[in-house]
Design a protein around this motif. Structure first.
Motif, PDB file in Angstrom:
ATOM      1  N   GLY A  35       0.767  -1.235   0.000  1.00 29.05           N
ATOM      2  CA  GLY A  35       0.000   0.000   0.000  1.00 29.05           C
ATOM      3  C   GLY A  35       0.798   1.286   0.000  1.00 29.05           C
ATOM      4  N   ASP A  36       0.053   2.371  -0.205  1.00 27.86           N
ATOM      5  CA  ASP A  36       0.592   3.727  -0.345  1.00 27.86           C
ATOM      6  C   ASP A  36       1.615   3.781  -1.473  1.00 27.86           C
ATOM      7  OD1 ASP A  36      -1.116   4.501   1.620  1.00 27.86           O
ATOM      8  OD2 ASP A  36       0.425   5.041   3.084  1.00 27.86           O
ATOM      9  N   LEU A  37       1.125   3.491  -2.664  1.00 25.97           N
ATOM     10  CA  LEU A  37       1.991   3.362  -3.832  1.00 25.97           C
ATOM     11  C   LEU A  37       2.298   4.691  -4.505  1.00 25.97           C
ATOM     12  CD1 LEU A  37       0.307   0.199  -5.405  1.00 25.97           C
ATOM     13  CD2 LEU A  37       2.134   0.335  -3.676  1.00 25.97           C
ATOM     14  N   LEU A  38       1.275   5.548  -4.696  1.00 20.38           N
ATOM     15  CA  LEU A  38       1.468   6.752  -5.504  1.00 20.38           C
ATOM     16  C   LEU A  38       1.406   8.060  -4.726  1.00 20.38           C
ATOM     17  CD1 LEU A  38      -0.659   5.846  -8.664  1.00 20.38           C
ATOM     18  CD2 LEU A  38       1.780   5.468  -8.248  1.00 20.38           C
ATOM     19  N   TYR A  39       0.397   8.233  -3.908  1.00 22.26           N
ATOM     20  CA  TYR A  39       0.181   9.513  -3.248  1.00 22.26           C
ATOM     21  C   TYR A  39       0.978   9.577  -1.946  1.00 22.26           C
ATOM     22  CZ  TYR A  39      -2.318  13.478  -1.205  1.00 22.26           C
ATOM     23  OH  TYR A  39      -2.638  14.674  -0.617  1.00 22.26           O
ATOM     24  N   HIS A  40       1.445  10.761  -1.586  1.00 17.73           N
ATOM     25  CA  HIS A  40       2.300  10.939  -0.412  1.00 17.73           C
ATOM     26  C   HIS A  40       1.533  11.303   0.849  1.00 17.73           C
ATOM     27  CE1 HIS A  40       1.777  15.203  -1.285  1.00 17.73           C
ATOM     28  NE2 HIS A  40       2.039  14.876  -2.532  1.00 17.73           N
ATOM     29  N   GLY A  41       0.261  11.663   0.733  1.00 17.61           N
ATOM     30  CA  GLY A  41      -0.547  12.005   1.897  1.00 17.61           C
ATOM     31  C   GLY A  41      -0.268  13.407   2.400  1.00 17.61           C
ATOM     32  N   PRO A  42      -1.228  14.031   3.038  1.00 12.66           N
ATOM     33  CA  PRO A  42      -1.074  15.416   3.468  1.00 12.66           C
ATOM     34  C   PRO A  42      -0.103  15.605   4.629  1.00 12.66           C
ATOM     35  CG  PRO A  42      -3.158  14.549   4.247  1.00 12.66           C
ATOM     36  CD  PRO A  42      -2.558  13.501   3.334  1.00 12.66           C
ATOM     37  N   ALA A  75      -6.296   5.559  -3.555  1.00 12.63           N
ATOM     38  CA  ALA A  75      -7.685   5.865  -3.903  1.00 12.63           C
ATOM     39  C   ALA A  75      -8.084   5.131  -5.172  1.00 12.63           C
ATOM     40  CB  ALA A  75      -7.847   7.374  -4.092  1.00 12.63           C
ATOM     41  N   GLU A  76      -9.369   5.094  -5.427  1.00 15.92           N
ATOM     42  CA  GLU A  76      -9.863   4.412  -6.627  1.00 15.92           C
ATOM     43  C   GLU A  76      -9.244   4.966  -7.897  1.00 15.92           C
ATOM     44  OE1 GLU A  76     -14.108   3.986  -6.848  1.00 15.92           O
ATOM     45  OE2 GLU A  76     -14.215   3.343  -4.755  1.00 15.92           O
ATOM     46  N   VAL A  77      -8.971   6.249  -7.927  1.00 15.15           N
ATOM     47  CA  VAL A  77      -8.368   6.845  -9.118  1.00 15.15           C
ATOM     48  C   VAL A  77      -6.963   6.271  -9.367  1.00 15.15           C
ATOM     49  CG1 VAL A  77      -7.380   8.880  -7.967  1.00 15.15           C
ATOM     50  CG2 VAL A  77      -8.092   9.024 -10.371  1.00 15.15           C
ATOM     51  N   ASP A  78      -6.277   5.860  -8.301  1.00 16.19           N
ATOM     52  CA  ASP A  78      -4.954   5.244  -8.457  1.00 16.19           C
ATOM     53  C   ASP A  78      -5.048   3.926  -9.220  1.00 16.19           C
ATOM     54  OD1 ASP A  78      -4.005   7.343  -6.915  1.00 16.19           O
ATOM     55  OD2 ASP A  78      -3.914   6.172  -5.073  1.00 16.19           O
ATOM     56  N   GLN A  79      -6.127   3.169  -8.967  1.00 11.56           N
ATOM     57  CA  GLN A  79      -6.297   1.881  -9.648  1.00 11.56           C
ATOM     58  C   GLN A  79      -6.290   2.048 -11.164  1.00 11.56           C
ATOM     59  OE1 GLN A  79      -6.759  -1.720  -8.462  1.00 11.56           O
ATOM     60  NE2 GLN A  79      -5.940  -1.488 -10.515  1.00 11.56           N
ATOM     61  N   MET A  80      -6.742   3.192 -11.647  1.00 14.72           N
ATOM     62  CA  MET A  80      -6.769   3.442 -13.092  1.00 14.72           C
ATOM     63  C   MET A  80      -5.362   3.475 -13.695  1.00 14.72           C
ATOM     64  SD  MET A  80      -9.748   6.341 -12.986  1.00 14.72           S
ATOM     65  CE  MET A  80      -9.617   6.760 -14.700  1.00 14.72           C
ATOM     66  N   MET A  81      -4.351   3.702 -12.868  1.00 14.46           N
ATOM     67  CA  MET A  81      -2.967   3.770 -13.338  1.00 14.46           C
ATOM     68  C   MET A  81      -2.311   2.395 -13.426  1.00 14.46           C
ATOM     69  SD  MET A  81      -2.330   6.990 -13.787  1.00 14.46           S
ATOM     70  CE  MET A  81      -0.557   7.006 -13.890  1.00 14.46           C
ATOM     71  N   PHE A  82      -2.903   1.401 -12.760  1.00 11.22           N
ATOM     72  CA  PHE A  82      -2.261   0.094 -12.648  1.00 11.22           C
ATOM     73  C   PHE A  82      -2.934  -0.976 -13.498  1.00 11.22           C
ATOM     74  CE2 PHE A  82      -1.131   2.091  -8.524  1.00 11.22           C
ATOM     75  CZ  PHE A  82       0.243   2.114  -8.712  1.00 11.22           C
ATOM     76  N   PHE A  84      -2.807  -4.133 -12.550  1.00  7.69           N
ATOM     77  CA  PHE A  84      -2.990  -5.208 -11.580  1.00  7.69           C
ATOM     78  C   PHE A  84      -3.897  -4.666 -10.477  1.00  7.69           C
ATOM     79  CE2 PHE A  84       0.852  -2.830 -10.636  1.00  7.69           C
ATOM     80  CZ  PHE A  84       0.668  -2.453  -9.304  1.00  7.69           C
ATOM     81  N   PRO A  85      -4.634  -5.532  -9.785  1.00 10.60           N
ATOM     82  CA  PRO A  85      -5.519  -5.049  -8.724  1.00 10.60           C
ATOM     83  C   PRO A  85      -4.724  -4.598  -7.504  1.00 10.60           C
ATOM     84  CG  PRO A  85      -5.650  -7.437  -8.908  1.00 10.60           C
ATOM     85  CD  PRO A  85      -4.769  -6.963 -10.024  1.00 10.60           C
ATOM     86  N   MET A  86      -5.171  -3.465  -6.906  1.00 15.15           N
ATOM     87  CA  MET A  86      -4.478  -2.954  -5.726  1.00 15.15           C
ATOM     88  C   MET A  86      -5.429  -2.295  -4.730  1.00 15.15           C
ATOM     89  SD  MET A  86      -4.712   0.511  -6.477  1.00 15.15           S
ATOM     90  CE  MET A  86      -3.611   1.282  -5.348  1.00 15.15           C
ATOM     91  N   MET A  87      -6.717  -2.555  -4.829  1.00 10.79           N
ATOM     92  CA  MET A  87      -7.687  -1.879  -3.973  1.00 10.79           C
ATOM     93  C   MET A  87      -8.271  -2.761  -2.870  1.00 10.79           C
ATOM     94  SD  MET A  87      -7.747   1.264  -4.718  1.00 10.79           S
ATOM     95  CE  MET A  87      -9.167   1.747  -3.749  1.00 10.79           C
ATOM     96  N   SER A  88      -7.768  -3.965  -2.705  1.00 10.12           N
ATOM     97  CA  SER A  88      -8.270  -4.827  -1.645  1.00 10.12           C
ATOM     98  C   SER A  88      -7.654  -4.416  -0.303  1.00 10.12           C
ATOM     99  CB  SER A  88      -7.908  -6.287  -1.948  1.00 10.12           C
ATOM    100  OG  SER A  88      -8.360  -7.125  -0.915  1.00 10.12           O
ATOM    101  N   ASP A  89      -8.421  -4.530   0.768  1.00 11.62           N
ATOM    102  CA  ASP A  89      -7.914  -4.195   2.095  1.00 11.62           C
ATOM    103  C   ASP A  89      -6.928  -5.238   2.616  1.00 11.62           C
ATOM    104  OD1 ASP A  89      -9.308  -1.809   2.337  1.00 11.62           O
ATOM    105  OD2 ASP A  89     -11.065  -2.793   3.211  1.00 11.62           O
ATOM    106  N   TYR A  90      -7.018  -6.452   2.082  1.00 15.27           N
ATOM    107  CA  TYR A  90      -6.076  -7.495   2.479  1.00 15.27           C
ATOM    108  C   TYR A  90      -6.018  -8.572   1.407  1.00 15.27           C
ATOM    109  CZ  TYR A  90      -9.942 -10.626   3.684  1.00 15.27           C
ATOM    110  OH  TYR A  90     -11.056 -11.420   3.625  1.00 15.27           O
TER     111      TYR A  90
END
Length: 171
Positions: A35-42, A75-82, A84-90
């Motif tokens: 997790g936390d692949l693209l965005y750096h967080g506030p 976020a869901e918008v990040d999934q559009m960049m990949f 492979f699936p990356m939106m599962s909590d586990y």
């Protein structure tokens, strides 16, 4: 099965490339992204050399080896960049005699254990601090640390499972 564990890349391609270069000598069959692949967080501010598009491209080149879970900055918008699936909590990954419960750490962690069997490895990121310990209940906690934004005085790192043993590798 040899597994490379990466967490908290936060859109920094130079750090990701350094991790892949370090891991190349070890060899790996799977890449686990915690997790936390693209965005750096506030709270983190914008890291140097921030380029989430390049990070997505680098990971997509390795999509056939990747098992990924969502981080609190994903976020869901990040999934559009990949690709492979990356939106599962586990996710659960079996490797030989080991069972890994893969998650980011903001939902499941040492203080809120998932319902898993004795001997399961709970692999998570989120804290940006490498950790490896066995709890009294029989669960092993494994955090590979952060590829790009280490905290707590630690260095940039990733995790590695050679088929028998878990360890941390400094980048």
């Amino acid at each position: 099965m040899r597994i490379l564990f990466l967490s908290d890349i936060h859109g920094v391609p130079s750090a990701l490339e350094a991790a892949f270069q370090s891991a190349a000598t070890l060899g790996y069959d799977k890449i686990v992204l915690l997790g936390d692949l693209l965005y750096h967080g506030p709270r983190n501010g914008v890291p140097d050399f921030y380029d989430p598009v390049k990070v997505a491209q680098m990971l997509n080149l390795r999509k056939d080896k990747i098992v990924a879970v969502r981080g609190n900055c994903d976020a869901e918008v990040d999934q559009m960049m990949f690709e492979f699936p990356m939106m599962s909590d586990y996710a659960i990954l079996e490797a030989g005699t080991e069972t890994f419960f893969l998650t980011h750490g903001h939902l499941w962690n040492e203080h809120k254990l998932p319902p898993v069997g004795i001997g399961t490895v709970l692999a998570h990121g989120h804290t940006h601090i490498p950790e490896l310990k066995r709890l009294e209940c029989g669960t092993t906690i494994f955090n590979p640390g952060s590829v790009s934004l280490p905290k707590g005085g630690t260095q940039r790192s990733f995790g590695y499972f050679d088929g028998k043993e878990l360890k941390h590798c400094v980048i």
